[in-house]
Motif scaffolding. Structure first.
Motif, PDB file in Angstrom:
ATOM      1  N   ILE A  94      11.227 -13.930 -15.077  1.00  0.00           N
ATOM      2  CA  ILE A  94      10.985 -12.511 -15.324  1.00  0.00           C
ATOM      3  C   ILE A  94      11.711 -11.698 -14.257  1.00  0.00           C
ATOM      4  N   VAL A  95      12.245 -10.551 -14.647  1.00  0.00           N
ATOM      5  CA  VAL A  95      13.029  -9.742 -13.711  1.00  0.00           C
ATOM      6  C   VAL A  95      12.538  -8.303 -13.706  1.00  0.00           C
ATOM      7  N   ALA A  96      12.784  -7.622 -12.598  1.00  0.00           N
ATOM      8  CA  ALA A  96      12.558  -6.179 -12.542  1.00  0.00           C
ATOM      9  C   ALA A  96      13.638  -5.514 -13.386  1.00  0.00           C
ATOM     10  N   VAL A  97      13.264  -4.562 -14.207  1.00  0.00           N
ATOM     11  CA  VAL A  97      14.242  -3.907 -15.076  1.00  0.00           C
ATOM     12  C   VAL A  97      14.990  -2.833 -14.292  1.00  0.00           C
ATOM     13  N   PRO A  98      16.194  -2.449 -14.740  1.00  0.00           N
ATOM     14  CA  PRO A  98      16.925  -1.385 -14.051  1.00  0.00           C
ATOM     15  C   PRO A  98      16.091  -0.103 -13.966  1.00  0.00           C
ATOM     16  N   ASN A  99      16.148   0.537 -12.807  1.00  0.00           N
ATOM     17  CA  ASN A  99      15.395   1.776 -12.578  1.00  0.00           C
ATOM     18  C   ASN A  99      13.891   1.542 -12.702  1.00  0.00           C
ATOM     19  N   GLY A 100      13.464   0.311 -12.396  1.00  0.00           N
ATOM     20  CA  GLY A 100      12.077  -0.072 -12.668  1.00  0.00           C
ATOM     21  C   GLY A 100      11.068   0.219 -11.573  1.00  0.00           C
ATOM     22  N   LYS A 101      11.492   0.701 -10.417  1.00  0.00           N
ATOM     23  CA  LYS A 101      10.540   1.008  -9.351  1.00  0.00           C
ATOM     24  C   LYS A 101       9.819   2.321  -9.650  1.00  0.00           C
ATOM     25  N   VAL A 102       8.483   2.278  -9.654  1.00  0.00           N
ATOM     26  CA  VAL A 102       7.723   3.449 -10.095  1.00  0.00           C
ATOM     27  C   VAL A 102       6.861   4.063  -8.990  1.00  0.00           C
ATOM     28  N   HIS A 103       6.013   3.247  -8.349  1.00  0.00           N
ATOM     29  CA  HIS A 103       5.124   3.828  -7.340  1.00  0.00           C
ATOM     30  C   HIS A 103       4.692   2.773  -6.326  1.00  0.00           C
ATOM     31  N   VAL A 104       4.102   3.257  -5.257  1.00  0.00           N
ATOM     32  CA  VAL A 104       3.545   2.402  -4.210  1.00  0.00           C
ATOM     33  C   VAL A 104       2.042   2.623  -4.173  1.00  0.00           C
ATOM     34  N   GLU A 105       1.305   1.523  -4.048  1.00  0.00           N
ATOM     35  CA  GLU A 105      -0.144   1.594  -3.854  1.00  0.00           C
ATOM     36  C   GLU A 105      -0.444   1.076  -2.448  1.00  0.00           C
ATOM     37  N   PRO A 106      -0.534   1.955  -1.464  1.00  0.00           N
ATOM     38  CA  PRO A 106      -0.768   1.488  -0.093  1.00  0.00           C
ATOM     39  C   PRO A 106      -1.996   0.579  -0.015  1.00  0.00           C
ATOM     40  N   PHE A 107      -1.811  -0.590   0.559  1.00  0.00           N
ATOM     41  CA  PHE A 107      -2.814  -1.655   0.638  1.00  0.00           C
ATOM     42  C   PHE A 107      -3.765  -1.341   1.797  1.00  0.00           C
ATOM     43  N   GLY A 108      -5.075  -1.554   1.618  1.00  0.00           N
ATOM     44  CA  GLY A 108      -6.009  -1.147   2.660  1.00  0.00           C
ATOM     45  C   GLY A 108      -7.061  -2.173   3.023  1.00  0.00           C
ATOM     46  N   ALA A 109      -7.700  -1.938   4.172  1.00  0.00           N
ATOM     47  CA  ALA A 109      -8.806  -2.765   4.653  1.00  0.00           C
ATOM     48  C   ALA A 109     -10.101  -1.970   4.507  1.00  0.00           C
ATOM     49  N   TYR A 110     -11.130  -2.616   3.944  1.00  0.00           N
ATOM     50  CA  TYR A 110     -12.396  -1.934   3.663  1.00  0.00           C
ATOM     51  C   TYR A 110     -13.567  -2.734   4.229  1.00  0.00           C
ATOM     52  N   SER A 111     -14.659  -2.030   4.491  1.00  0.00           N
ATOM     53  CA  SER A 111     -15.852  -2.704   4.994  1.00  0.00           C
ATOM     54  C   SER A 111     -17.097  -1.912   4.602  1.00  0.00           C
ATOM     55  N   SER A 112     -18.182  -2.633   4.328  1.00  0.00           N
ATOM     56  CA  SER A 112     -19.475  -1.988   4.107  1.00  0.00           C
ATOM     57  C   SER A 112     -20.357  -2.150   5.335  1.00  0.00           C
ATOM     58  N   LYS A 113     -19.795  -2.765   6.388  1.00  0.00           N
ATOM     59  CA  LYS A 113     -20.589  -3.067   7.581  1.00  0.00           C
ATOM     60  C   LYS A 113     -20.165  -2.290   8.822  1.00  0.00           C
ATOM     61  N   ILE A 114     -18.898  -1.922   8.889  1.00  0.00           N
ATOM     62  CA  ILE A 114     -18.427  -1.147  10.045  1.00  0.00           C
ATOM     63  C   ILE A 114     -17.664   0.080   9.566  1.00  0.00           C
ATOM     64  N   LYS A 115     -17.632   1.097  10.407  1.00  0.00           N
ATOM     65  CA  LYS A 115     -16.935   2.342  10.076  1.00  0.00           C
ATOM     66  C   LYS A 115     -15.599   2.465  10.805  1.00  0.00           C
ATOM     67  N   ASN A 116     -15.412   1.643  11.830  1.00  0.00           N
ATOM     68  CA  ASN A 116     -14.178   1.696  12.613  1.00  0.00           C
ATOM     69  C   ASN A 116     -13.765   0.273  12.952  1.00  0.00           C
ATOM     70  N   ILE A 117     -12.486  -0.033  12.840  1.00  0.00           N
ATOM     71  CA  ILE A 117     -12.016  -1.393  13.082  1.00  0.00           C
ATOM     72  C   ILE A 117     -12.271  -1.823  14.528  1.00  0.00           C
ATOM     73  N   LYS A 118     -12.434  -0.869  15.424  1.00  0.00           N
ATOM     74  CA  LYS A 118     -12.742  -1.196  16.823  1.00  0.00           C
ATOM     75  C   LYS A 118     -14.104  -1.866  16.954  1.00  0.00           C
ATOM     76  N   ASP A 119     -14.954  -1.689  15.951  1.00  0.00           N
ATOM     77  CA  ASP A 119     -16.298  -2.285  15.987  1.00  0.00           C
ATOM     78  C   ASP A 119     -16.349  -3.695  15.405  1.00  0.00           C
ATOM     79  N   LEU A 120     -15.208  -4.225  15.010  1.00  0.00           N
ATOM     80  CA  LEU A 120     -15.163  -5.566  14.430  1.00  0.00           C
ATOM     81  C   LEU A 120     -15.522  -6.602  15.498  1.00  0.00           C
ATOM     82  N   LYS A 121     -16.509  -7.442  15.212  1.00  0.00           N
ATOM     83  CA  LYS A 121     -16.996  -8.414  16.187  1.00  0.00           C
ATOM     84  C   LYS A 121     -16.171  -9.697  16.168  1.00  0.00           C
ATOM     85  N   ASP A 122     -16.199 -10.410  17.277  1.00  0.00           N
ATOM     86  CA  ASP A 122     -15.556 -11.717  17.338  1.00  0.00           C
ATOM     87  C   ASP A 122     -16.194 -12.642  16.296  1.00  0.00           C
TER      88      ASP A 122
END
Length: 262
Positions: A94-122
């Protein structure tokens, strides 16, 4: 009266003929945002003689398999690194078609336990996608934010086995991408593809602990078999997807969670 009847029949025949002349284009997509964007351009394509039929899938394997097996004409759900990995693993072409780039979905990190990544425990548990390209993408994002260091800082398909330094002794759980939002209660952080984050009612620009910048190389593309890549119907689709109307639709509807490609 007879002539009038003939005229009515002639007009009806022309209408049926015009409708029959529409080229059917069957495209696989994940529901959000891909199917939503495709459905937005359906009227425009209909006016150009293309009957766009959107087939929704909830995973990342069937859309490519359906195109490879000639059940569908094209798909719109993936980025190039994922397609490269899929082709390598499945021996597909399968190949990408000409002019086939459409959008970017920025990938993210989520949590239901912490509000700031600085609070991530060892020893915290991090969930990442289990496919090579998106798993590698997750690890690269973690590396960018100083949580790990990879043996090859540029490799797109790194796995947890490629981690050279892990100062917080993080534990990794690899899951199917659609399952990641549901895993939030069981892990400390989950790296989630934006389409699944949006489906789970997460707002990437507000709820993510951190997220890729808009210059991410993981641009979502329209893809097809090589023998169909230059079809006129697919070319009409990509032209429609690059219209100013679509760019405005993306910006207004997704408010930064999805960004039009340059």
């Amino acid at each position: 009266m007879f002539k009038k009847t003939l005229s009515v029949l002639a007009i009806a025949a022309l209408a049926v003929s015009a409708h029959a002349a529409d080229v059917v284009l069957k495209v696989a997509a994940t529901p959000v945002p891909h199917a939503e964007i495709l459905n937005f351009v359906k009227p425009k394509l209909k006016a150009e003689g293309v009957d766009l039929q959107v087939k929704e899938f909830s995973d990342y394997v069937q859309p490519n398999a359906a195109v490879e097996d000639k059940q569908l004409d094209a798909n719109f759900f993936q980025h190039q690194p994922y397609l490269d990995s899929y082709n390598k693993d499945r021996k597909s072409s399968i190949v990408a078609v000409p002019n086939g780039k459409v959008h970017v979905e920025p990938f993210g990190a989520y949590s239901s336990k912490i509000k700031n990544i600085k609070d991530l425990k060892d020893g915290a548990t991090i969930a990442i996608p289990n496919d090579p390209s998106n798993g590698g993408r997750a690890l690269l994002l973690l590396q960018k934010h100083g949580l790990i260091e990879l043996k090859d800082a540029t490799k797109l398909t790194s796995t947890p086995l490629d981690i050279a330094k892990n100062p917080k002794k993080l534990k990794f759980k690899e899951l199917e991408a659609p399952l990641l939002p549901r895993a939030l209660a069981d892990v400390d952080v989950a790296l989630i593809n934006t389409n699944y984050a949006i489906e789970a009612k997460l707002n990437p620009t507000k709820d993510a602990l951190f997220i890729e910048s808009s210059d991410s190389p993981y641009t979502n593309i329209v893809a097809a078999r090589a023998d169909r890549a230059n079809d006129e119907a697919i070319a009409k689709l990509t032209r429609a997807l690059h219209s100013e109307e679509v760019k405005k639709f993306i910006l207004d509807k997704y408010k930064g969670a999805v960004v039009p490609a340059n």
